[in-house]
Motif scaffolding. Structure first.
Motif, PDB file in Angstrom:
ATOM      1  N   LEU A 418       0.839  -1.205   0.000  1.00 29.15           N
ATOM      2  CA  LEU A 418       0.000   0.000   0.000  1.00 29.15           C
ATOM      3  C   LEU A 418       0.870   1.250   0.000  1.00 29.15           C
ATOM      4  CD1 LEU A 418      -2.826   1.260   0.184  1.00 29.15           C
ATOM      5  CD2 LEU A 418      -2.619   1.148   2.671  1.00 29.15           C
ATOM      6  N   ALA A 419       1.937   1.227   0.811  1.00 30.97           N
ATOM      7  CA  ALA A 419       2.849   2.372   0.850  1.00 30.97           C
ATOM      8  C   ALA A 419       3.512   2.584  -0.512  1.00 30.97           C
ATOM      9  CB  ALA A 419       3.913   2.151   1.927  1.00 30.97           C
ATOM     10  N   ILE A 420       3.881   1.477  -1.164  1.00 32.85           N
ATOM     11  CA  ILE A 420       4.473   1.579  -2.501  1.00 32.85           C
ATOM     12  C   ILE A 420       3.465   2.159  -3.481  1.00 32.85           C
ATOM     13  CG2 ILE A 420       5.322   0.235  -4.465  1.00 32.85           C
ATOM     14  CD1 ILE A 420       6.660  -1.634  -2.458  1.00 32.85           C
ATOM     15  N   ALA A 421       2.209   1.715  -3.364  1.00 35.80           N
ATOM     16  CA  ALA A 421       1.160   2.233  -4.249  1.00 35.80           C
ATOM     17  C   ALA A 421       1.029   3.743  -4.104  1.00 35.80           C
ATOM     18  CB  ALA A 421      -0.173   1.546  -3.942  1.00 35.80           C
ATOM     19  N   VAL A 422       0.998   4.216  -2.858  1.00 38.53           N
ATOM     20  CA  VAL A 422       0.908   5.662  -2.613  1.00 38.53           C
ATOM     21  C   VAL A 422       2.163   6.356  -3.115  1.00 38.53           C
ATOM     22  CG1 VAL A 422       0.733   7.447  -0.844  1.00 38.53           C
ATOM     23  CG2 VAL A 422      -0.628   5.359  -0.642  1.00 38.53           C
ATOM     24  N   GLY A 423       3.339   5.750  -2.796  1.00 38.07           N
ATOM     25  CA  GLY A 423       4.596   6.357  -3.201  1.00 38.07           C
ATOM     26  C   GLY A 423       4.726   6.492  -4.707  1.00 38.07           C
ATOM     27  N   VAL A 424       4.335   5.441  -5.441  1.00 38.22           N
ATOM     28  CA  VAL A 424       4.421   5.487  -6.899  1.00 38.22           C
ATOM     29  C   VAL A 424       3.456   6.529  -7.460  1.00 38.22           C
ATOM     30  CG1 VAL A 424       3.983   4.177  -9.014  1.00 38.22           C
ATOM     31  CG2 VAL A 424       5.228   3.117  -7.135  1.00 38.22           C
ATOM     32  N   SER A 425       2.259   6.608  -6.876  1.00 37.76           N
ATOM     33  CA  SER A 425       1.282   7.602  -7.324  1.00 37.76           C
ATOM     34  C   SER A 425       1.804   9.018  -7.112  1.00 37.76           C
ATOM     35  CB  SER A 425      -0.048   7.421  -6.578  1.00 37.76           C
ATOM     36  OG  SER A 425      -0.616   6.166  -6.848  1.00 37.76           O
ATOM     37  N   VAL A 426       2.383   9.255  -5.928  1.00 32.93           N
ATOM     38  CA  VAL A 426       2.942  10.577  -5.640  1.00 32.93           C
ATOM     39  C   VAL A 426       4.126  10.865  -6.559  1.00 32.93           C
ATOM     40  CG1 VAL A 426       4.130  11.959  -3.888  1.00 32.93           C
ATOM     41  CG2 VAL A 426       2.144  10.589  -3.251  1.00 32.93           C
ATOM     42  N   PHE A 427       4.959   9.841  -6.816  1.00 42.00           N
ATOM     43  CA  PHE A 427       6.099  10.026  -7.718  1.00 42.00           C
ATOM     44  C   PHE A 427       5.633  10.432  -9.111  1.00 42.00           C
ATOM     45  CE2 PHE A 427       8.965   8.200 -10.938  1.00 42.00           C
ATOM     46  CZ  PHE A 427      10.118   8.920 -10.645  1.00 42.00           C
ATOM     47  N   LYS A 428       4.550   9.812  -9.581  1.00 48.65           N
ATOM     48  CA  LYS A 428       4.014  10.189 -10.895  1.00 48.65           C
ATOM     49  C   LYS A 428       3.597  11.648 -10.917  1.00 48.65           C
ATOM     50  CE  LYS A 428       1.109   7.903 -13.150  1.00 48.65           C
ATOM     51  NZ  LYS A 428      -0.176   7.263 -13.452  1.00 48.65           N
TER      52      LYS A 428
END
Length: 586
Positions: A418-428
């Motif tokens: 879940l943290a990776i999902a949020v992190g990748v979304s924010v990175f985009k």
């Protein structure tokens, strides 16, 4: 024509429509009382004045911004122009949506809701038992969560199709997090207290998001990352059910792929008991003092986020057209069964109540492998490989985000996934914001339309002009990049001109239509660009500045440096006016 610049702020500045302030060619004073710009050239098209937006106080700007952040749906619009009595009725209906439809409820609606409610109850009962086992709790507790919450939602909720009940992923995460520090088999009472306390904090967390209008936080999870996250979670939940399917007693509580597969090849068989009765109050089982309170809070917040991610109304509405099963199975079944109102949830709750009071002994001999099969059936639809393939075709970066989220859940943990999902979304978001797109525009022959040279083959360059479109707000995160990128465009254009022996570059036009905001770093970037262009003996012109951008540039006196021939409403007017002015140069 001047009002066209204020399209973003049109609604907020409507009370100032009597303003007749225009930016003069020289921008001589700071009082917004300047003369209308007029064209002295014999251009084929009329040169329209560029005007400042009406004055708006800081408080009005702050009020508008806060409304857009926390109340984008404008929930108070229903009270406009209503009597005090009517406002009171609308207020009660807003807080208790059941008051909207209950007075108009009919027998035909009841017939549809009865069928839908009985249908989702037939799914919710075995699911409730199964999901409780995922959380290492007594199966009866899973049924409790399918009894009281649907009734509460029927009074306070507004979606007529959503099916309320436990969530598989959240149940598994809760069980894993709590069992990692407090064994559910050795410390049953403490484990139960922590589970109840965690759900309390999960509810408080979700309620606070609603009360303080912070639900937009969930928007940081893009659909691409959700597809990967849900698929990974579905695989993990399904693998955990191998314990029941294969009759394994000693099974790992880890949620990673490798430990689960190891348990399959190194374990043996097991079974349980289902009491009957309505759930008793549990306030005496809450855990507020002791070394494990932090664990309960952390577990509650994470499961609260997971529950919102999986079953919040916003995400269901986003996914309903493509994902109509899996963790959304209750909602999908409710919809397909023909539910007309939220009353179907009340029917489901009543059915669960009857089951709790009289039918629980019948479930005593339900085999574990049946419960495991129910869970797998409920979550397997979340592996949406068609959506992943579509991401690959449409957007490779979205596909990478989906894969990162999927493998993060599969090989690390659901929480980290879940943290990776949020992190990748924010990175985009950061990637798009810090490296915005800029394109070279050309003229569509025979028109005053300017479009991307790469996009439109018939678009042609205008001699002596470099016309660039900036497709992003300008602020601290991208101002330096844009400054450097525009300089590169200029160098590239000058090299191209030398190689082709074309007319020398004289002017750079920045189409600012998509620049909806600017901060002090962006203002400094514009000033530096102007200085750099002056050093190159190039003219810099700004086109179609929106209200807030123009206001800030004016207040910072940056617009003063543009003087005449520097501000225009359209690219066409800029090209015509500047071209005609060069003809009059000695």
């Amino acid at each position: 024509m001047g009002t066209s610049l204020n399209r973003v702020e049109e609604e907020d500045y409507s009370s100032y429509t009597n303003s007749s302030d225009f930016i003069s060619i020289s921008l001589e004073d700071n009082n917004n009382t300047t003369k209308t710009a007029t064209s002295t050239s014999k251009s084929s098209s009329e040169l329209h004045p560029v005007c400042l937006p009406p004055h708006v106080t800081t408080w009005q700007k702050l009020n508008h911004r806060l409304r857009e952040i926390f109340f984008p749906d404008d929930p108070l619009h229903i009270f406009k122009d209503q009597s005090w009595r009517r406002k009171l009725v609308l207020a009660f209906q807003y807080v208790f949506p059941i008051l909207r439809w209950a007075p108009h409820y009919s027998l035909s609606l009841f017939r549809s809701d009865l069928i839908a409610g009985l249908t989702i109850a037939s799914l919710a009962i075995p699911q409730g038992i199964s999901y409780a086992k995922l959380a290492n709790l007594q199966p009866i507790i899973g049924l409790y969560s399918s009894f009281v919450p649907p009734i509460v939602y029927s009074v306070l909720g507004s979606s007529r199709h959503i099916g309320i009940g436990p969530v598989s992923v959240a149940s598994l995460v809760m069980g894993t997090m709590l069992d990692g520090e407090v064994s559910h088999s050795n410390k049953k009472d403490l484990y139960l207290e922590l589970a109840f306390t965690s759900t309390l904090f999960a509810g408080l967390f979700q309620a606070s998001l609603g009360i303080f209008r912070l639900g937009f936080i969930i928007d940081f999870l893009s659909k691409a990352t959700l597809i990967g996250f849900m698929a990974g979670a579905a695989v993990i939940v399904s693998l955990q059910q191998l314990k029941g399917l294969l009759g394994i007693t000693h099974f790992t509580s880890d949620m990673e792929l490798i430990p689960v597969l190891e348990s399959v090849f190194n374990s043996i068989k097991e079974i349980g008991h289902l009491p009957k009765g309505v759930n008793p109050t549990s306030e005496n089982k809450l855990y507020f003092h002791g070394p494990h309170l932090q664990l309960a809070i952390k577990t509650g917040i994470i499961t609260g986020i997971l529950s919102l991610t999986v079953s919040s109304l916003t995400l269901i509405l986003k996914s309903f057209l493509t994902i109509v099963h899996g963790s959304f199975s209750r909602s999908a079944v409710n919809y397909n069964a023909g539910a007309k109102t939220i009353f179907s949830n009340i029917v489901m709750a009543a059915t669960v109540l009857v089951t709790l009071l009289f039918l629980m002994p019948l479930f005593h001999y339900t085999p574990d492998f049946v419960l495991a099969a129910i869970i797998i059936t409920a979550v397997v639809g979340l592996v949406d490989y068609k959506a992943a393939l579509r991401l690959w075709k449409l957007d490779k970066l979205d596909f990478v985000a989906c894969c990162c989220s999927f493998f993060g859940v599969l090989f690390i943990s659901v929480q980290i996934g879940l943290a990776i999902a949020v992190g990748v979304s924010v990175f985009k978001i950061i990637l798009h914001v810090t490296r915005p797109n800029t394109v070279v525009l050309g003229n569509i022959p025979g028109t005053q339309i300017f479009r991307s040279l790469n996009h439109y083959e018939n678009a042609t360059r205008v001699p002596s002009f470099l016309i660039l479109s900036i497709e992003s707000p300008i602020f601290f995160a991208n101002s330096l990049y844009l400054q450097e990128r525009i300089s590169r465009w200029v160098r590239g254009e000058e090299n191209r001109i030398r190689e082709n022996n074309e007319s020398a570059l004289k002017c750079v036009i920045l189409d600012m239509t998509a620049v909806t905001a600017i901060d002090t770093s962006g203002i400094d970037a514009i000033s530096e660009l102007k200085k750099n262009m002056d050093k190159r003996s190039l003219q810099l012109a700004l086109v179609n500045l929106v209200g807030t951008v123009m206001e800030k540039l004016h207040q910072s006196k940056t617009l003063d440096s543009f003087r005449s021939k520097g501000l225009y409403l359209t690219v066409g007017e800029a090209v015509d006016d500047l071209s005609s002015s060069w003809k009059h140069w000695p």
